[in-house]
Scaffold this active site. Structure first.
Site, PDB file in Angstrom:
ATOM      1  N   ILE A  86      -1.979  -7.758  14.217  1.00  0.00           N
ATOM      2  CA  ILE A  86      -0.821  -7.724  15.122  1.00  0.00           C
ATOM      3  C   ILE A  86      -1.166  -6.994  16.420  1.00  0.00           C
ATOM      4  O   ILE A  86      -0.902  -7.478  17.523  1.00  0.00           O
ATOM      5  CB  ILE A  86       0.377  -7.042  14.427  1.00  0.00           C
ATOM      6  CG1 ILE A  86       0.701  -7.776  13.124  1.00  0.00           C
ATOM      7  CG2 ILE A  86       1.589  -6.983  15.347  1.00  0.00           C
ATOM      8  CD1 ILE A  86       1.700  -7.087  12.227  1.00  0.00           C
ATOM      9  N   ASN A 131       0.850  -1.196   0.000  1.00  0.00           N
ATOM     10  CA  ASN A 131       0.000   0.000   0.000  1.00  0.00           C
ATOM     11  C   ASN A 131       0.882   1.240   0.000  1.00  0.00           C
ATOM     12  O   ASN A 131       2.103   1.136   0.003  1.00  0.00           O
ATOM     13  CB  ASN A 131      -0.970  -0.025   1.193  1.00  0.00           C
ATOM     14  CG  ASN A 131      -0.224  -0.086   2.518  1.00  0.00           C
ATOM     15  OD1 ASN A 131       0.521   0.815   2.865  1.00  0.00           O
ATOM     16  ND2 ASN A 131      -0.415  -1.184   3.251  1.00  0.00           N
TER      17      ASN A 131
END
Ligand code: C5P
Length: 395
Positions: free
Chosen positions: A304, A207
């Site tokens: 995460i 990205n």
């Protein structure tokens, strides 16, 4: 104390050209910069360059008539928060160590009432010479701060100690001295940048995250006195010199580094733009082009931050929420879902890759808007807020 006004001294050395970049970075950081050059420095770089960058006339001569009362040696440092001499030549160190006032810059250094920092730059043999060692030790004993020098390739082609620190490292060290030490004794873990999810040996999905915000947060935490681990996806940025930097590629890599580190960190600031999916049918070899439709199967990546924040004894977890609509509402939902004491919301249509952002901090007490500013300034404000919440919670 906030750093606002600085006298940048430039002495004669090849590294003088880097002082122009240093002046530019300082001005960009909001500092008022007054440049004073030695006669020798003018052989390496023109005063007009500094004048254009800083918007102030450049001084060299003790007897300069542009200073109204003829007291340039006092006037120019009046109100200055620090003097930084970069590059500081071997000759300049020698003159300072002797308390010499033979030109305007050395006189300003002698007549100052603010901190003096020197960035030595010289050939490695000059730096290692007993006289220079003596002078450097004397200056440190006199309360002068030496920044560097670094080891590396020199203008003369030799390799060794004597190379001036890079301009952004010098600015970091200078700025750090003036930031309140709100996180002394604490360990901070920061993730930054995008992740890269391989499709085959050479291709992948990523990205547009630049990593600027995460790197700025890592810097601000260092400035606040923390020990910092930076886990970074691929970016073009140079990590702060004093951070322990772990480079990763995919979300899975990032997760394993973060899982390993999280236990011995007090604060976890998750700035990385982690890819939501990875490629399930990834090929080890480069996929050959043919006329068929290629279907990629995408499977969700682990979260995460949620993984760490849901531990029985998590570090103090801070998330980022990049949204394109209903920014605050979606961010607050995310904060609750991931059990975070604090989330930082921003509008993704404005934030990604930009130097300036507006941030909204959402915590148990409500919302705090950090009006649009450079990411470095926002990072310092964010660290101040985190330190306050952390201290209220644990001290
Ligand atoms: O759910 P969303 O991706 O919008 O959450 C953003 C926050 O969660 C950020 O702090 C980001 O670093 C973190 N995150 C993560 N792992 C993921 C996705 C997001 O740590 N797989």
């Amino acid at each position: 104390m906030e750093l606002k006004r600085i006298v940048l001294g430039v002495t004669g050395g090849v590294a003088a050209y880097k002082a122009a970049e240093l002046a530019r970075l300082m001005v960009k950081d909001g500092l008022d910069v007054q440049v004073v050059m030695t006669e020798a420095a003018r052989h390496f770089v023109g005063a007009a360059t500094f004048q254009a960058i800083t918007g102030h006339p450049v001084f060299t001569d003790l007897w300069d008539e542009r200073v109204d009362n003829g007291m340039a040696h006092i006037d120019l440092t009046r109100g200055a928060d620090a003097i930084l001499v970069a590059p500081a030549s071997a000759d300049f160190l020698a003159r300072l160590a002797q308390g010499s006032a033979s030109d305007l810059l050395s006189t300003l250094c002698l007549a100052r009432d603010c901190p003096l920092l020197l960035a030595p730059a010289m050939n490695r043999q000059m730096w290692e010479a007993p006289a220079t060692r003596r002078n450097a030790a004397q200056l440190e004993a006199d309360g002068v701060t030496l920044l560097g020098p670094d080891c590396g390739e020199q203008a003369c082609g030799e390799v060794g100690f004597g190379r001036m620190l890079e301009p952004d490292d010098l600015l970091d060290s200078l700025a750090a001295r003036f930031q309140p030490k709100r996180l002394t004794g604490l360990k901070v873990l920061v993730t930054a940048g995008p992740t890269f999810e391989p499709i085959d040996a050479v291709r992948g999905i990523s990205n547009t995250s630049s990593g600027k915000m995460g790197y700025a947060v890592a810097r601000a935490a260092l400035e606040a006195g923390a020990e910092v681990t930076l886990v970074t996806g691929p970016t073009c940025l140079t990590p702060p010199r004093d951070a322990r930097t772990l480079r990763v590629t995919s979300a899975q890599d990032m997760l394993s580094k973060v899982e390993e580190a999280a236990d011995h960190h007090d604060i976890f600031i998750s700035v990385a733009a982690v890819a939501d999916y990875y490629v399930l049918n990834r090929s080890e070899q480069k996929i050959k082009k043919d006329a068929h439709i290629l279907t990629l199967e995408l499977a969700p990546n682990p979260d995460i931050l949620a993984n760490i924040s849901s531990r029985p004894k998590p570090p103090f977890c801070v998330g980022f929420a990049a949204e394109s609509e209903n920014v605050e509402e979606y961010a607050e939902l995310k904060r609750r879902r991931k059990h975070l004491p604090l989330i930082v919301a921003n509008d993704v249509t404005e934030a990604v890759g930009a130097d300036e952002v507006q941030l909204v901090l959402l915590d148990e007490a409500g919302k705090h808007v950090l009006e649009k500013a450079d990411k470095h300034i926002q990072a310092r404000r964010l660290i101040a807020h985190i330190a306050q919440l952390y201290n209220t919670r644990y001290q």
